[in-house]
Scaffold this motif. Structure first.
Motif, PDB file in Angstrom:
ATOM      1  N   ILE A  71       0.718  -1.276   0.027  1.00  0.00           N
ATOM      2  CA  ILE A  71       0.002   0.030  -0.010  1.00  0.00           C
ATOM      3  C   ILE A  71       0.931   1.387   0.030  1.00  0.00           C
ATOM      4  N   PRO A  72       0.865   2.095  -1.105  1.00  0.00           N
ATOM      5  CA  PRO A  72       1.507   3.055  -1.242  1.00  0.00           C
ATOM      6  C   PRO A  72       1.337   4.325  -0.255  1.00  0.00           C
ATOM      7  N   PRO A  73       2.466   5.140   0.222  1.00  0.00           N
ATOM      8  CA  PRO A  73       2.273   5.956   1.279  1.00  0.00           C
ATOM      9  C   PRO A  73       1.012   7.129   0.865  1.00  0.00           C
ATOM     10  N   ASN A  74       0.988   7.636  -0.216  1.00  0.00           N
ATOM     11  CA  ASN A  74      -0.235   8.377  -0.540  1.00  0.00           C
ATOM     12  C   ASN A  74      -1.431   8.130  -0.226  1.00  0.00           C
ATOM     13  N   GLU A  75      -1.626   6.578  -0.214  1.00  0.00           N
ATOM     14  CA  GLU A  75      -2.974   6.200   0.109  1.00  0.00           C
ATOM     15  C   GLU A  75      -3.310   6.205   1.673  1.00  0.00           C
ATOM     16  N   PHE A  76      -2.300   6.197   2.618  1.00  0.00           N
ATOM     17  CA  PHE A  76      -2.453   6.353   4.321  1.00  0.00           C
ATOM     18  C   PHE A  76      -1.914   7.431   4.712  1.00  0.00           C
ATOM     19  N   ILE A  77      -0.887   8.075   4.454  1.00  0.00           N
ATOM     20  CA  ILE A  77      -0.041   9.212   5.068  1.00  0.00           C
ATOM     21  C   ILE A  77      -1.159  10.441   5.152  1.00  0.00           C
ATOM     22  N   PRO A  78      -1.880  10.629   4.173  1.00  0.00           N
ATOM     23  CA  PRO A  78      -2.894  11.897   4.376  1.00  0.00           C
ATOM     24  C   PRO A  78      -3.787  11.633   5.491  1.00  0.00           C
ATOM     25  N   LEU A  79      -4.314  10.389   5.589  1.00  0.00           N
ATOM     26  CA  LEU A  79      -5.506   9.867   6.594  1.00  0.00           C
ATOM     27  C   LEU A  79      -4.576  10.046   7.915  1.00  0.00           C
ATOM     28  N   ALA A  80      -3.414   9.326   8.050  1.00  0.00           N
ATOM     29  CA  ALA A  80      -2.525   9.346   9.163  1.00  0.00           C
ATOM     30  C   ALA A  80      -2.279  10.902   9.876  1.00  0.00           C
ATOM     31  N   GLU A  81      -2.284  11.719   8.740  1.00  0.00           N
ATOM     32  CA  GLU A  81      -2.001  13.104   9.346  1.00  0.00           C
ATOM     33  C   GLU A  81      -3.286  13.756   9.873  1.00  0.00           C
ATOM     34  N   GLU A  82      -4.561  13.407   9.156  1.00  0.00           N
ATOM     35  CA  GLU A  82      -5.622  14.009   9.725  1.00  0.00           C
ATOM     36  C   GLU A  82      -5.961  13.458  11.051  1.00  0.00           C
ATOM     37  N   ASN A  83      -5.963  12.169  11.449  1.00  0.00           N
ATOM     38  CA  ASN A  83      -6.276  11.541  12.549  1.00  0.00           C
ATOM     39  C   ASN A  83      -5.107  11.254  13.625  1.00  0.00           C
ATOM     40  N   PHE A  85      -2.698   9.800  13.988  1.00  0.00           N
ATOM     41  CA  PHE A  85      -1.847   8.670  13.979  1.00  0.00           C
ATOM     42  C   PHE A  85      -0.358   8.754  13.576  1.00  0.00           C
ATOM     43  N   ILE A  86      -0.111   9.693  12.684  1.00  0.00           N
ATOM     44  CA  ILE A  86       1.312  10.275  12.034  1.00  0.00           C
ATOM     45  C   ILE A  86       2.128  10.441  13.129  1.00  0.00           C
ATOM     46  N   TRP A  92       7.842   5.977  15.150  1.00  0.00           N
ATOM     47  CA  TRP A  92       8.416   4.730  14.818  1.00  0.00           C
ATOM     48  C   TRP A  92       9.278   4.766  13.393  1.00  0.00           C
ATOM     49  N   ILE A  93       8.929   5.679  12.361  1.00  0.00           N
ATOM     50  CA  ILE A  93       9.618   5.763  11.475  1.00  0.00           C
ATOM     51  C   ILE A  93      11.057   6.489  11.829  1.00  0.00           C
ATOM     52  N   ILE A  94      10.978   7.379  12.840  1.00  0.00           N
ATOM     53  CA  ILE A  94      12.553   8.118  13.065  1.00  0.00           C
ATOM     54  C   ILE A  94      13.364   7.054  13.739  1.00  0.00           C
ATOM     55  N   ASN A  95      12.737   6.420  14.713  1.00  0.00           N
ATOM     56  CA  ASN A  95      13.516   5.160  15.499  1.00  0.00           C
ATOM     57  C   ASN A  95      13.977   4.318  14.365  1.00  0.00           C
ATOM     58  N   ILE A 117       9.272  14.229   7.606  1.00  0.00           N
ATOM     59  CA  ILE A 117       8.662  14.664   8.550  1.00  0.00           C
ATOM     60  C   ILE A 117       7.394  15.481   8.108  1.00  0.00           C
ATOM     61  N   SER A 118       6.239  15.011   8.699  1.00  0.00           N
ATOM     62  CA  SER A 118       5.068  15.630   8.300  1.00  0.00           C
ATOM     63  C   SER A 118       4.795  16.957   9.465  1.00  0.00           C
ATOM     64  N   ALA A 119       3.849  17.691   8.746  1.00  0.00           N
ATOM     65  CA  ALA A 119       3.769  19.118   9.430  1.00  0.00           C
ATOM     66  C   ALA A 119       3.315  18.676  10.861  1.00  0.00           C
ATOM     67  N   LYS A 120       2.278  17.955  11.084  1.00  0.00           N
ATOM     68  CA  LYS A 120       1.591  17.686  12.343  1.00  0.00           C
ATOM     69  C   LYS A 120       2.701  17.272  13.319  1.00  0.00           C
ATOM     70  N   GLN A 121       3.632  16.348  13.059  1.00  0.00           N
ATOM     71  CA  GLN A 121       4.612  15.539  13.826  1.00  0.00           C
ATOM     72  C   GLN A 121       5.533  16.644  13.837  1.00  0.00           C
ATOM     73  N   PHE A 122       5.982  17.579  13.151  1.00  0.00           N
ATOM     74  CA  PHE A 122       6.942  18.695  13.212  1.00  0.00           C
ATOM     75  C   PHE A 122       6.502  19.357  14.280  1.00  0.00           C
ATOM     76  N   LEU A 123       5.176  19.974  14.282  1.00  0.00           N
ATOM     77  CA  LEU A 123       4.586  20.900  15.114  1.00  0.00           C
ATOM     78  C   LEU A 123       4.281  20.509  16.731  1.00  0.00           C
ATOM     79  N   GLN A 124       4.416  19.036  16.806  1.00  0.00           N
ATOM     80  CA  GLN A 124       4.039  18.632  18.143  1.00  0.00           C
ATOM     81  C   GLN A 124       5.081  19.371  19.201  1.00  0.00           C
TER      82      GLN A 124
END
Ligand code: C2E
Ligand code: CA
Ligand code: CA
Ligand code: CA
Length: 275
Positions: A71-83, A85-86, A92-95, A117-124
């Motif tokens: 499953i390519p990232p474009n199919e789940f990263i946007p949802l992960a950013e919304e909810n 989960f990102i 996990w990605i960083i580790n 690094i997605s925006a949500k992740q960076f802004l935490q």
């Protein structure tokens, strides 16, 4: 007509329900996949245009579902950013990417690692402090770590983003501006923020077959270099594109012309064969 209309209404609700259900399911499966260890980082070589040597790798996530397959990232990263989960997935990605970096260093594969690094992740809160601590704890040379962020983060005009970037940068971590030119770019960002790399988006690389497209890319390269940035071209697929990039002294490139993203194991073999 009335009846027709009602049918249509039913039809739409059914479709809408289906769409909502699909998202709820995806949401659940996405979280479950982390528990079941179904994510894997792939690595695409970053190549020095002058020497043709691999000097780095960009980590790109893959979800490998036992039933649905790849499953390519474009199919789940946007949802992960919304909810959100990102945040968990991003951790996990960083580790995983840092551990891979360490393993490669041990066997003499001395390359930098780029992490998206997605925006949500960076802004935490405390993102930068947590990352810096990790890198210290693992005794990693921060100069070998590159964070790929998008312009989207920079439209936040408060000092928060600037201060986070500055902290990371002062510690030695590199910042790369991904998808440059596609979104909210403003040239003033390049002056204001501590950035090391500019990634020219694939769409501009694709446009290099036209005169204006060539001028556009050359201008970004020249301007970026005047600001002491290293320029990376992404999505390079043909020898012609590579030759043009070489003629305008672009620094680095990635793309299928050289290599697709590979599993860590395949990357290792590829690297040994090439470098
Ligand atoms: P991106 O960061 O701009 O990554 C570049 C995308 O272009 C990757 O797609 C890569 O596989 C693809 N690519 C590289 N060379 C070529 C080429 O020559 N031709 C073509 N057609 N494509 C090429 P991918 O891996 O499907 O990732 C898509 C996007 O998903 C990424 O765009 C990034 O925004 C996001 N993403 C991927 N992995 C991660 C991750 O670990 N964390 C976060 N936050 N986002 C990720
Ligand atoms: Ca990227
Ligand atoms: Ca990109
Ligand atoms: Ca892109």
């Amino acid at each position: 007509a009335k009846k027709h209309g009602r049918n249509r209404y039913h039809f739409f609700t059914a479709e809408l329900n289906e769409a909502v259900l699909r998202i709820i399911n995806l949401d659940k499966q996405m979280r479950q996949a982390l528990k079941e260890k179904n994510y894997k980082l792939y690595y695409q070589p970053k190549v020095c245009i002058k020497t043709s040597k691999i000097i780095g790798a960009e980590a790109l996530i893959r979800w490998i579902d036992p039933i649905k397959g790849f499953i390519p990232p474009n199919e789940f990263i946007p949802l992960a950013e919304e909810n959100d989960f990102i945040i968990e997935l991003g951790e996990w990605i960083i580790n995983d990417a840092l551990n891979q970096y360490i393993n490669w260093q041990k066997i003499g594969i001395d390359i930098s690692i780029s992490i998206n690094i997605s925006a949500k992740q960076f802004l935490q809160n405390n993102f930068e402090d947590i990352l810096i601590k990790k890198i210290k704890d693992k005794s990693i040379n921060p100069n070998k770590i590159i964070l790929e962020i998008t312009e989207y983060i920079l439209i936040d005009q408060t000092d928060k983003v600037y201060l986070s970037l500055k902290k990371l940068h002062d510690f030695g971590i590199n910042i790369s501006l991904d998808d440059f030119g596609t979104g909210y770019s403003s040239l003033s960002y390049l002056k204001k923020y501590p950035i090391n790399y500019l990634k020219i988006d694939k769409s501009f690389v694709d446009d290099m077959n036209s005169k204006n497209g060539k001028i556009f890319v050359e201008t970004i390269v020249k301007m970026g270099q005047m600001l002491d940035l290293k320029i990376v071209a992404e999505g390079v697929e043909t020898i012609e594109q590579l030759q043009y990039l070489k003629s305008i002294s672009c620094d680095l490139y990635q793309g299928y012309h050289f290599c697709k993203p590979l599993s860590a194991k395949d990357f290792e073999e590829f690297y040994k064969a090439k470098n």
